[in-house]
Enzyme design. Sequence first.
Site, PDB file in Angstrom:
ATOM      1  CG  ASP A  18      -1.676   1.239   1.428  1.00 35.78           C
ATOM      2  OD1 ASP A  18      -2.382   1.628   0.484  1.00 35.78           O
ATOM      3  OD2 ASP A  18      -1.578   1.842   2.513  1.00 35.78           O
ATOM      4  CG  ASP A  20      -1.241   8.394   2.399  1.00 33.18           C
ATOM      5  OD1 ASP A  20      -0.269   8.580   3.139  1.00 33.18           O
ATOM      6  OD2 ASP A  20      -2.113   9.244   2.206  1.00 33.18           O
TER       7      ASP A  20
END
Length: 224
Positions: A18, A20
């Site tokens: 992922d 952020d």
Amino acid sequence: MKLLHGKLGPQFDALLFDNDGTLISSMESVHRCWTRWAREYGITDEDFAAVELHGRPAAEIIADLLPEDVRAGALARIEVLETEDVAGGVVLLPGTKELLSALPVGRWAVVTSATRPLAEARLREVGVDFPEMVAADDITRGKPDPEPFLLAAARLGVDPARCVVFEDAPAGLAAGRAAGMTTVALTTTHPVAELEADVVVRDLSAVSVLVGADGVRIETDDRP
């Protein structure tokens, strides 16, 4: 949830990150931009607070808050606000540079709920080059659906069962589990009690890799 330390399972073919909350943090920017956006669209504080922002595509967040006839314009507006706020609004999280620099092309990808232009702008802001990315533009169903991670595995040409997902958000971890992948949770944005994963660490500084001809072996060295 299992808290494991030392070597993590067998060797893996690919690591899926992922963006952020995992590689970078733009949380202050996200809150600033979405708060402004909500005010522009007349959304009450109560309605806005009830919606989970982190780890979900903007289009899905907007669908929870606005009628269909204004969603396209609202999506374009938040994209502009967030992109304009990138400069100075993004920081690298601990361990990101060191871990990514140890991984060869073809062994990792970024899997983000942001749009491609926004995700690319944020990564460029902190000097991260990426070999492969799956963004909101590439999928029809966002996290917690497994589609983003399964697409990343397909693009890398690897078996999903031999992938590791690194995530900070419950929705992303659920997507990784649904894809049949090993999951590593980071406590960068959520407390341990909210994170269901095979391994939980504080951030990527607690993760190291050994790359060989047959794959990548992962080691963790702390409790979150």
